[in-house]
Design a protein around this motif. Sequence first.
Motif, PDB file in Angstrom:
ATOM      1  N   UNK A 104      30.884  10.081  48.783  1.00  0.00           N
ATOM      2  CA  UNK A 104      32.173  10.231  49.099  1.00  0.00           C
ATOM      3  C   UNK A 104      32.828   9.877  48.038  1.00  0.00           C
ATOM      4  N   UNK A 105      32.634   8.735  47.368  1.00  0.00           N
ATOM      5  CA  UNK A 105      33.781   8.435  46.112  1.00  0.00           C
ATOM      6  C   UNK A 105      33.339   9.162  44.857  1.00  0.00           C
ATOM      7  N   UNK A 106      32.005   9.751  44.660  1.00  0.00           N
ATOM      8  CA  UNK A 106      31.874  10.478  43.357  1.00  0.00           C
ATOM      9  C   UNK A 106      31.868  11.982  43.437  1.00  0.00           C
ATOM     10  N   UNK A 107      31.676  12.159  44.780  1.00  0.00           N
ATOM     11  CA  UNK A 107      31.787  13.687  44.986  1.00  0.00           C
ATOM     12  C   UNK A 107      30.488  14.633  44.688  1.00  0.00           C
ATOM     13  N   UNK A 108      29.423  14.059  44.839  1.00  0.00           N
ATOM     14  CA  UNK A 108      28.367  14.823  44.579  1.00  0.00           C
ATOM     15  C   UNK A 108      28.044  16.121  45.246  1.00  0.00           C
ATOM     16  N   UNK A 109      27.331  17.062  44.683  1.00  0.00           N
ATOM     17  CA  UNK A 109      27.016  18.093  45.513  1.00  0.00           C
ATOM     18  C   UNK A 109      26.047  18.057  46.557  1.00  0.00           C
ATOM     19  N   UNK A 110      25.474  17.031  46.745  1.00  0.00           N
ATOM     20  CA  UNK A 110      24.462  16.505  47.517  1.00  0.00           C
ATOM     21  C   UNK A 110      25.395  16.142  48.758  1.00  0.00           C
ATOM     22  N   UNK A 111      25.447  16.753  50.071  1.00  0.00           N
ATOM     23  CA  UNK A 111      26.251  16.359  51.082  1.00  0.00           C
ATOM     24  C   UNK A 111      25.717  15.854  52.371  1.00  0.00           C
ATOM     25  N   UNK A 112      24.261  15.544  52.284  1.00  0.00           N
ATOM     26  CA  UNK A 112      23.696  15.035  53.527  1.00  0.00           C
ATOM     27  C   UNK A 112      23.776  13.677  53.451  1.00  0.00           C
ATOM     28  N   UNK A 113      24.371  13.069  54.444  1.00  0.00           N
ATOM     29  CA  UNK A 113      24.729  11.517  54.582  1.00  0.00           C
ATOM     30  C   UNK A 113      23.881  10.912  55.693  1.00  0.00           C
ATOM     31  N   UNK A 114      23.841   9.756  55.869  1.00  0.00           N
ATOM     32  CA  UNK A 114      23.018   8.823  56.826  1.00  0.00           C
ATOM     33  C   UNK A 114      24.136   8.734  58.150  1.00  0.00           C
ATOM     34  N   UNK A 115      25.579   9.087  57.917  1.00  0.00           N
ATOM     35  CA  UNK A 115      26.629   9.031  58.774  1.00  0.00           C
ATOM     36  C   UNK A 115      26.619   7.473  59.165  1.00  0.00           C
ATOM     37  N   UNK A 116      26.698   6.413  58.296  1.00  0.00           N
ATOM     38  CA  UNK A 116      26.740   4.977  58.462  1.00  0.00           C
ATOM     39  C   UNK A 116      27.984   4.450  58.168  1.00  0.00           C
ATOM     40  N   UNK A 117      28.581   4.956  57.502  1.00  0.00           N
ATOM     41  CA  UNK A 117      30.021   4.721  56.890  1.00  0.00           C
ATOM     42  C   UNK A 117      31.195   4.916  57.750  1.00  0.00           C
ATOM     43  N   UNK A 118      32.146   3.892  57.984  1.00  0.00           N
ATOM     44  CA  UNK A 118      33.237   4.113  58.606  1.00  0.00           C
ATOM     45  C   UNK A 118      34.207   5.095  57.906  1.00  0.00           C
ATOM     46  N   UNK A 119      34.110   4.733  56.413  1.00  0.00           N
ATOM     47  CA  UNK A 119      35.024   5.518  55.485  1.00  0.00           C
ATOM     48  C   UNK A 119      34.468   7.118  55.767  1.00  0.00           C
TER      49      UNK A 119
END
Length: 185
Positions: free
Chosen positions: A164-179
């Motif tokens: 989210x902060x650095x805008x990578x092309x890799x968009x799969x996340x662990x969905x752990x952040x509140x942000x």
Amino acid sequence: MKLKLWLWLIPLMFIVLGLSVWIGWSLLGTSNTAKSTEASGADPSVTQEDQDFSAEVVNTPVSESIIVFKNDELGFKNGHDFIGQLHKFYNETLGWGRIDTTSYSEQQEKAELIIRALENVEVMDAAVQMDFDRIKEYAEIVAKEDDREAMRNLHRYFHDLDIYFNGYDYKETFKVTIFQGEGRE
């Protein structure tokens, strides 16, 4: 004479058939790997560990003013650098199956750095602050004991925040952040 010829030909045919099946199976596996690599957009000459996820921006990088360090003594230029460096560290030490063999003393040292950094930072976003509070909790656990689950959670937080902060092309996340509205807690 004809019987002796068949005694040689039958085993030879089985060997040729076996080799053909093995070669075909190998080529099919290579072809499927190449197709999946192409479908994911990855360079087949690059290993998973060496992939640079910053090729194309998917998420617009957030403003650097969200995270401001009070002093420079910890060596981070800004919040983006802090998150990026920690994500890289966790990729190198925990990623791709290394969590069970990682050096606890190295993890403990990094957890202590995270705690110091989070004590010297001003966060201008409530969601990021909640994520940092959770990161600090996990870092405190790792600083006190060899807890692999807490290490894994640190890696996941820095992974998601880095995207989210650095805008990578890799968009799969662990969905752990509140942000970015993903946290499940």
